[in-house]
Design an enzyme around this catalytic site. Sequence first.
Site, short mmCIF file in Angstrom:
data_model
loop_
_atom_site.label_atom_id
_atom_site.label_comp_id
_atom_site.label_asym_id
_atom_site.label_seq_id
_atom_site.Cartn_x
_atom_site.Cartn_y
_atom_site.Cartn_z
N LYS A 13 0.83 -1.22 0.00
CA LYS A 13 0.00 0.00 0.00
C LYS A 13 0.86 1.26 0.00
CE LYS A 13 -2.46 -0.53 3.75
NZ LYS A 13 -1.89 -1.79 4.29
N ARG A 88 -9.62 1.27 9.24
CA ARG A 88 -9.12 -0.03 9.72
C ARG A 88 -10.23 -0.82 10.42
NH1 ARG A 88 -3.59 0.94 9.00
NH2 ARG A 88 -2.30 -0.38 10.27
N ARG A 127 11.60 -7.15 5.19
CA ARG A 127 11.71 -5.71 5.44
C ARG A 127 12.48 -5.43 6.74
NH1 ARG A 127 5.88 -3.03 4.37
NH2 ARG A 127 5.50 -3.10 6.59
N ARG A 133 10.94 0.94 11.16
CA ARG A 133 9.71 0.78 11.92
C ARG A 133 9.89 -0.21 13.06
NH1 ARG A 133 4.43 0.58 8.16
NH2 ARG A 133 3.68 -0.34 10.10
N ARG A 144 -0.09 -8.07 13.54
CA ARG A 144 -0.75 -7.08 12.68
C ARG A 144 -1.63 -7.76 11.63
NH1 ARG A 144 4.24 -4.34 10.66
NH2 ARG A 144 2.91 -3.21 9.23
P1 AMP Z 1 0.45 1.37 9.26
O1 AMP Z 1 1.65 2.19 8.96
O2 AMP Z 1 -0.75 1.80 8.46
O3 AMP Z 1 0.69 -0.11 9.17
O4 AMP Z 1 0.05 1.67 10.79
C1 AMP Z 1 0.95 1.39 11.85
C2 AMP Z 1 0.18 1.29 13.16
O5 AMP Z 1 -0.48 2.52 13.42
C3 AMP Z 1 -0.92 0.25 13.19
O6 AMP Z 1 -0.42 -1.05 13.50
C4 AMP Z 1 -1.82 0.80 14.28
O7 AMP Z 1 -1.29 0.58 15.57
C5 AMP Z 1 -1.76 2.29 14.02
N1 AMP Z 1 -2.80 2.75 13.06
C6 AMP Z 1 -2.60 3.28 11.82
N2 AMP Z 1 -3.76 3.59 11.23
C7 AMP Z 1 -4.73 3.25 12.11
C8 AMP Z 1 -6.14 3.30 12.08
N3 AMP Z 1 -6.82 3.78 11.01
N4 AMP Z 1 -6.81 2.86 13.16
C9 AMP Z 1 -6.16 2.38 14.26
N5 AMP Z 1 -4.84 2.28 14.34
C10 AMP Z 1 -4.11 2.71 13.29
#
Ligand code: AMP
Length: 187
Positions: A13, A88, A127, A133, A144
């Site tokens: 993504k 999400r 990764r 990260r 996740r």
């Molecule tokens: P990502 O970079 O999108 O994988 O997000 C990293 C982390 O941020 C996720 O594992 C969640 O802990 C938090 N996070 C990001 N977007 C959301 C969302 N829309 N709702 C809840 N938690 C989020």
Amino acid sequence: MQIVLLGPPGAGKGTQAVKICERYTIPHISTGDMLRQQVASGSPLGNKVKSILDSGELVTDDIIMQVVEARLSQPDCKSGFLLDGIPRTVAQAQSLATLLPKMGAARLKVLQINVADEVLLERIQGRQGQSSRSDDTAEVAAKRLKVYWEQTAPVANYYEQHGNLVKLDGVGTVDEVFERITAALAA
Ligand code: AMP
């Protein structure tokens, strides 16, 4: 262009989001990036969410909707945007469905990038080491993915019922997947 990019962690993504935003000149709104910035800056919000990010769990819907509403009200979102990492949960999708029309956003295009779980775990593990990260470890990756299937996969059903979901195969080169995306957006 008002786009939502759905897909499990490791589906590509983030990479595709950057290319889409370049092509259509729209801001890339990544809730994960925004939260990581908050953590890095040591803000009260960042301190509150750090352990949640590190665990692979989701931040509460209330917090995330406040963050995204503030971002969508910036002037650069007037002519479009790409949402990456939100919604999400179905509750977030419902909140967006109320919020976006108030902001003049007429119709979302929702793209779901699909990749099999085995491939995702390989990609996320590959990764590790290259990534800054703190949630790119095998253990958190598996968490996740579990959270994705339990809480985020139903979001695709929500958009399918509302008639604006396009499913795409996320296996292939970055350019191959990008071509599928631009074809879907042009349709
Ligand atoms: P990502 O970079 O999108 O994988 O997000 C990293 C982390 O941020 C996720 O594992 C969640 O802990 C938090 N996070 C990001 N977007 C959301 C969302 N829309 N709702 C809840 N938690 C989020």
